[in-house]
Design a protein around this motif. Structure first.
Motif, short mmCIF file in Angstrom:
data_model
loop_
_atom_site.label_atom_id
_atom_site.label_comp_id
_atom_site.label_asym_id
_atom_site.label_seq_id
_atom_site.Cartn_x
_atom_site.Cartn_y
_atom_site.Cartn_z
N THR A 218 2.79 -6.67 36.66
CA THR A 218 4.20 -6.28 36.15
C THR A 218 4.25 -5.11 35.48
O THR A 218 3.74 -4.85 34.36
CB THR A 218 4.91 -7.54 35.62
N MET B 284 6.65 -3.60 32.86
CA MET B 284 7.45 -3.90 31.79
C MET B 284 7.45 -3.09 30.47
O MET B 284 6.94 -2.21 30.09
CB MET B 284 6.91 -5.26 31.42
N ASN C 42 4.55 -3.47 41.55
CA ASN C 42 4.04 -4.42 40.64
C ASN C 42 2.79 -5.39 41.44
O ASN C 42 2.57 -6.40 41.15
CB ASN C 42 4.97 -5.63 40.37
N GLY D 267 10.84 -6.74 32.85
CA GLY D 267 10.16 -6.20 34.09
C GLY D 267 11.05 -5.29 34.83
O GLY D 267 12.12 -5.59 34.80
N ASN E 65 11.44 -9.92 39.01
CA ASN E 65 11.79 -10.32 37.78
C ASN E 65 13.13 -10.73 37.76
O ASN E 65 13.51 -11.68 36.75
CB ASN E 65 11.18 -9.34 36.77
#
Length: 373
Positions: A71, A73, A67, A95, A109
């Motif tokens: 991020t 996701m 990341n 995430g 996350n």
């Protein structure tokens, strides 16, 4: 020839089918659900990383990058037109670490299924937007002031991630925009019985509150963010975690050049300073993005921090390149160096709360691919 008329029952059936078809078409036109996401992966290199062999020494680390640029996701979002300029909506977003596919490891996350966002709300052209559920904490609006776009070498490093946490149990309201001005207010309930500020037995924090203001006019954007994060006892006991935060800054776009300027102040009045911990931190930065072409962007920034109570200062320098192969696919390179003062111990990358030791400098960077869908 005698004409045969449709029966009463047949006519009702045809009418009902027509109405159902019209209702279905209307529902499809007024509602939508979208699956979206992003996958980011690459390679990361950093010097003077503490070894895990108990020797107390450091070395250069090479690892997969997950990341660092942004991020990874996956999310689901939907809207329904309720008429009169009002919409209902929802968003679910998770995430993950692309190099492992998991919700942990180098991913920051958290391990919940929807660890970034899970909210439902209403929006109105004239009345604004209400969100209820889980969201990023309001100070994530620092993204608009970060020359790097909140990469792992960016605004989070010198405040140890204080300006990008999440928030559960959220009630959030955003005003309509009036003359370029807009505001968002957010509270994250602590849910402790008998207290408005303390946290419940299953929470790490007490109540969180924040206000974010913005003014936009042509190429100018000014922002102010103020927020407080309390510990489970409702106090401010860690300047990098449970504290009061003020962020001020702005950006200005001139043709292909976008300039960034920011200031962040952290205060934790309940810190036991006799332990040597700081209770005040001042963080400054400036930077720029330059679009060489529509595909090729240069990124540069300088950050400085000073922590009181003898905890020293540090400077962070970052440079990067974003090359867009398409609207969805990006090649990125980011690098920098962390220059710690004698008493400072900050990491070059924001996923680590400490660096290689007091006064230790770090240099490194990452490169990879980001694909959005």
């Amino acid at each position: 020839m005698k004409q045969v008329k449709p029966s009463f029952i047949g006519a009702k059936t045809l009418c009902a089918l027509a109405l159902m078809g019209a209702f279905s078409a209307q529902a499809q036109a007024q509602s939508s659900v979208t699956i979206y996401g992003r996958v980011v992966a690459g390679v990361d290199v950093m010097t003077n990383v503490p070894k895990n062999d108990g020797s107390g020494t450091t070395g250069t680390r090479i690892r997969s990058a997950s990341n660092q640029w942004g991020t990874s996701m996956i999310g689901f979002k939907g809207t329904e037109d309720l008429g009169g300029g009002t919409n209902a909506f929802f968003l679910l977003e998770s995430g993950f670490g692309s190099t492992t596919g998991g919700l942990n490891g180098t991913d920051i996350n958290g391990t919940s299924l929807f660890n970034r966002r899970s909210y439902v709300g209403l929006s109105s052209t004239n009345a604004g937007t209400l969100k209820l559920g889980k969201n990023l904490f309001i100070n994530n609006d620092v993204w608009f002031l970060d020359p790097t776009g909140q990469q792992w070498i960016g605004t989070a490093n010198l405040v140890r991630g204080r300006n990008w946490p999440g928030a559960s149990n959220v009630i959030e309201y955003t005003t309509p925009t009036f003359g370029g001005f807009g505001a968002t207010v957010q509270t994250s309930l602590g849910e402790a019985a008998g207290s408005f500020s303390k946290g419940g037995t299953s929470t790490k924090y007490g109540r969180k509150d924040g206000l974010s203001l913005v003014y936009q006019n042509n190429g100018l954007e000014l922002r102010g963010i103020y927020d407080v994060v309390r510990d489970p006892n409702g106090r401010y006991t860690d300047v990098y975690d449970t504290s009061k935060e003020l962020i001020l800054g702005g950006t200005y776009k001139i043709d292909k050049l976008k300039l960034f300027l920011g200031y962040e102040n952290l205060r934790a009045p309940d810190v036991n300073t006799a332990s040597g911990a700081p209770d005040r931190v001042n963080h400054y930065w400036l930077g720029a993005n330059y679009d060489v072409t529509s595909q090729f962007q240069l990124v540069g920034s300088v950050f400085h921090v000073n922590a009181n109570n003898g905890n020293g200062s540090a400077n962070l320098f970052m440079a990067g390149v974003n090359y867009f192969l398409s609207k969805r696919t990006l090649l990125y390179v980011g690098g920098g160096t962390m220059r710690n003062g004698n008493n400072a111990n900050y990491s070059l990358e924001a996923d680590s709360s400490t660096g290689g030791g007091k006064g230790t400098n770090q240099t490194g960077g990452y490169f990879g691919i980001a694909h959005s869908f």
